[in-house]
Scaffold this active site. Sequence first.
Site, PDB file in Angstrom:
ATOM      1  N   ASN A 213       0.849  -1.203   0.000  1.00  0.00           N
ATOM      2  CA  ASN A 213       0.000   0.000   0.000  1.00  0.00           C
ATOM      3  C   ASN A 213       0.881   1.249   0.000  1.00  0.00           C
ATOM      4  O   ASN A 213       2.104   1.152   0.009  1.00  0.00           O
ATOM      5  CB  ASN A 213      -0.945  -0.026   1.210  1.00  0.00           C
ATOM      6  CG  ASN A 213      -0.186  -0.096   2.511  1.00  0.00           C
ATOM      7  OD1 ASN A 213       0.562   0.805   2.862  1.00  0.00           O
ATOM      8  ND2 ASN A 213      -0.349  -1.190   3.250  1.00  0.00           N
ATOM      9  N   ARG A 214       0.242   2.402  -0.005  1.00  0.00           N
ATOM     10  CA  ARG A 214       0.973   3.661  -0.203  1.00  0.00           C
ATOM     11  C   ARG A 214       1.520   4.287   1.079  1.00  0.00           C
ATOM     12  O   ARG A 214       1.918   5.448   1.062  1.00  0.00           O
ATOM     13  CB  ARG A 214       0.048   4.688  -0.860  1.00  0.00           C
ATOM     14  CG  ARG A 214      -0.376   4.355  -2.254  1.00  0.00           C
ATOM     15  CD  ARG A 214      -1.211   5.519  -2.772  1.00  0.00           C
ATOM     16  NE  ARG A 214      -1.949   5.178  -3.965  1.00  0.00           N
ATOM     17  CZ  ARG A 214      -1.442   5.268  -5.189  1.00  0.00           C
ATOM     18  NH1 ARG A 214      -0.210   5.669  -5.354  1.00  0.00           N
ATOM     19  NH2 ARG A 214      -2.182   4.954  -6.225  1.00  0.00           N
TER      20      ARG A 214
END
Length: 404
Positions: A213-214
């Site tokens: 994920n970011r």
Amino acid sequence: MNADALRGKFVVLGVTGSIAVYKVIELARRMTQAGATVQVIMTPGATQFVQPLTFQALTYRPVEVEMFGTFDERAAGHVAMGQQADVVVIAPATAHTIARLAHGFADDLIGTTVLAAHAPLVIAPAMETHMWANPATQANVEALRDRGATIVEPESGELASGLMGQGRLASLEAIGTAIEDALATSTALAGKRVIVTAGPTLEPIDPVRVVTNRSSGKMGYAIAVAAQRAGAEVTLVTGPTALCAPVGVTLVPIESAAELREAVLAALPGAAAVVMAAAIADYRPAKAAEHKLKKREQADEVSLALVKNPDVLQAVVAKRDPRTLVVGFKAETGDAVAEASRMLREKSLDLVVANDVTAKGSEFGSDTDQVTFVSADGAEALPLMSKRDVARRLVAKMAERLAS
Ligand code: CTP
């Protein structure tokens, strides 16, 4: 300045070659009047603007300029000041000094003092506006911030060069407040062990591909730094990030949620608080392939079967000592506070930090956040502020809870 914060403290004041030196004379005087012992170190450049005698007369101490100067080298004088310091203040800090500190140079007294110090570092830059805005200066400032330094941002206005812009030394009030904060938070979590998780997790698909994920890790790292600065012994369990390891923190690098869970549970016995800022993947590929998947062996459309990861927060709550404070994070694209309240109840947490990642300034990867602290006492919405400030507020809140 506040005498309660400064009385009896040993302040090392590094003064470097900027015209703003004349303003710092007053800072040295105010700190001395407030009861601090102020040890001034000047660079040779600074002495071009003001004589050491000026500082000496106001601080009642000899000013150090040379690396092997008046102090006793048998007592390793070039590092002794750093080791004695309760806070190291660099004001005014030139672009040159900031670059040197960012790279750990040790060929002058300010460099060796900062390297040897365990104390918080407060830096008040002053320079011409283009030098301040230059990406090289900004990268150096960011590196120092990542390692926990407080940067008292220069103000905008008319500069000595006649230009308008940002670069003017911050007000003595702003620098004074930063010094008082640095001194004040240093014992709030003394003797406590705090576990912080940060960053994303990586869930392997095969030996070279992952589901992730970011998350940038900025929030968790800022909390680790703030807790360490408040005197805690910090274990930072972190997924891969682009951030520098904070000084004085025990770093436990992990990749998957399973590794994170194991690391947190291993560190849990005796911990005063667990702060779960990591963006742990809720799902992982059901089976990580042992060898790299070849596209020629796959159909044009493939699907990836995912299975749920263990909930680390739940495991922590189940195994914790009842006195251990557990803090969860809730990033939402909708009503973050309502979701956080639900999570607080359902997972029996002490505090949830809620934020709406669609709100301006609170996006993933940004340096700022607008969060709400949700606890049994209700919801406390904070204004938009830097992640470092959010971290400081959270640590203060945790210290308050642990003290009561
Ligand atoms: N967390 C955890 N274990 C997981 C996943 C998340 O401990 N397997 C923690 C995170 O570190 C964070 C909090 O739980 O503190 C996030 O809560 P969660 O309800 O999982 O949030 P989301 O993943 O956003 O949940 P949802 O998809 O239900 O919105």
